[in-house]
Write an enzyme that holds these catalytic residues in place. Sequence first.
Site, short mmCIF file in Angstrom:
data_model
loop_
_atom_site.label_atom_id
_atom_site.label_comp_id
_atom_site.label_asym_id
_atom_site.label_seq_id
_atom_site.Cartn_x
_atom_site.Cartn_y
_atom_site.Cartn_z
N TYR A 267 1.59 0.44 12.12
CA TYR A 267 1.72 -0.99 11.32
C TYR A 267 2.95 -0.81 10.42
CZ TYR A 267 -0.84 0.76 7.07
OH TYR A 267 -1.38 1.39 5.82
N LYS B 219 2.40 6.06 10.47
CA LYS B 219 1.76 5.04 9.70
C LYS B 219 0.81 4.35 10.75
CE LYS B 219 2.84 1.39 6.53
NZ LYS B 219 1.89 1.63 5.31
N GLU C 102 -0.80 12.16 -2.01
CA GLU C 102 -0.51 10.80 -2.44
C GLU C 102 -1.54 10.02 -2.81
OE1 GLU C 102 1.15 9.04 1.22
OE2 GLU C 102 -0.08 9.95 2.16
N LEU D 87 2.94 9.93 3.70
CA LEU D 87 3.78 8.87 4.37
C LEU D 87 5.02 8.77 3.57
CD1 LEU D 87 3.34 6.57 6.41
CD2 LEU D 87 3.54 5.08 4.23
N1 PMP Z 1 1.40 6.22 1.23
C1 PMP Z 1 0.40 5.74 1.93
C2 PMP Z 1 -0.69 6.49 2.56
C3 PMP Z 1 0.75 4.42 2.43
O1 PMP Z 1 -0.11 3.76 3.10
C4 PMP Z 1 1.63 3.66 1.96
C5 PMP Z 1 1.94 2.31 1.93
N2 PMP Z 1 1.45 1.77 3.41
C6 PMP Z 1 2.61 4.16 0.98
C7 PMP Z 1 2.52 5.72 0.90
C8 PMP Z 1 3.93 3.55 0.38
O2 PMP Z 1 4.67 3.19 1.36
P1 PMP Z 1 5.61 1.99 1.30
O3 PMP Z 1 6.35 2.20 0.00
O4 PMP Z 1 6.66 2.17 2.63
O5 PMP Z 1 4.83 0.87 1.36
#
Ligand code: PMP
Length: 287
Positions: free
Chosen positions: A33, A151, A183, A207
């Site tokens: 997603y 993701k 994270e 991610l």
């Molecule tokens: N880490 C994780 C585990 C996440 O789920 C997300 C957001 N979906 C992020 C980092 C941040 O990613 P982004 O800045 O692309 O939303």
Amino acid sequence: MTRTVYVNGEYLPENEATVSIFDRAFLMADGVYEVTSVLGGKLIDFDGHAKRLERSLTELDMPKPEAFDELLDIHRKLVEINEIDEGMVYLQVTRGAAADRDFVFPDPDEVKPTVVLFTQNKPGLADSPAAKKGIKVISIEDVRWGRRDIKTVQLLYPSMGKMMAKKAGADDAWLVEDGFVTEGTSNNAYYIKGNKIVTRALSNDILHGITRAAVLRFAREAQMEVEERNFTIEEAQDADEAFITSASTFVMPVVEIDGKAIGDGTPGSRAARLREIYLDESRKAAI
Ligand code: PMP
């Protein structure tokens, strides 16, 4: 107003949109997603999200949906039909619905990916009260699988992490593996000490946040030093400031970690400035 959503080539009222019970995302979490923010009716960092989606599909050997090249148009159409000024577009691609439940991937020539998109209206997203107050986080063990760079929709543990935080009177959780922060449950994690930002380096452990990439670029342009390396909860607790980034929170100050106030316990000036720069630049580049 009934929301209009997109399912496999059709725009439908949300209560008429359906996906098979044999869909592999439902049975196996076999789906990926993206979440793209909308500000002023325009998409933020769309290209970054589309590129990461393509990478997630490749890493999982999942066929690229026929609609891949139309995704920008579909996003824009949903934003327009649903009159979204501030909010987000959720996009999910799954390996599709095979005839039966089977661990083995179905033949991609026979089973086509499922593509679903819907909007979420969030008036006041940019001017969020949480950003003025900052959020509190707790630390929990990171027990997720080893390919967090993809993701996927396997979000049970992040969901449990948010519940653990809620139960502890906090807003979110930072995940810790082998003594180091990976994270946040749904965001990337940072601390600031002096003029230096510290955040985990990119690898399969986290991610690769689209917001992370933009914020680190703006930080460097603003003459801040960026160190991408492992760090501990204790280091972050001892920092001047801390924050998280994600497509839906932008830059969000963290004012407490495991009950310990960061700095004076209020959002720091550097994180606030980074939020401002990120929002300004993103609005300018929005499409
Ligand atoms: N880490 C994780 C585990 C996440 O789920 C997300 C957001 N979906 C992020 C980092 C941040 O990613 P982004 O800045 O692309 O939303």
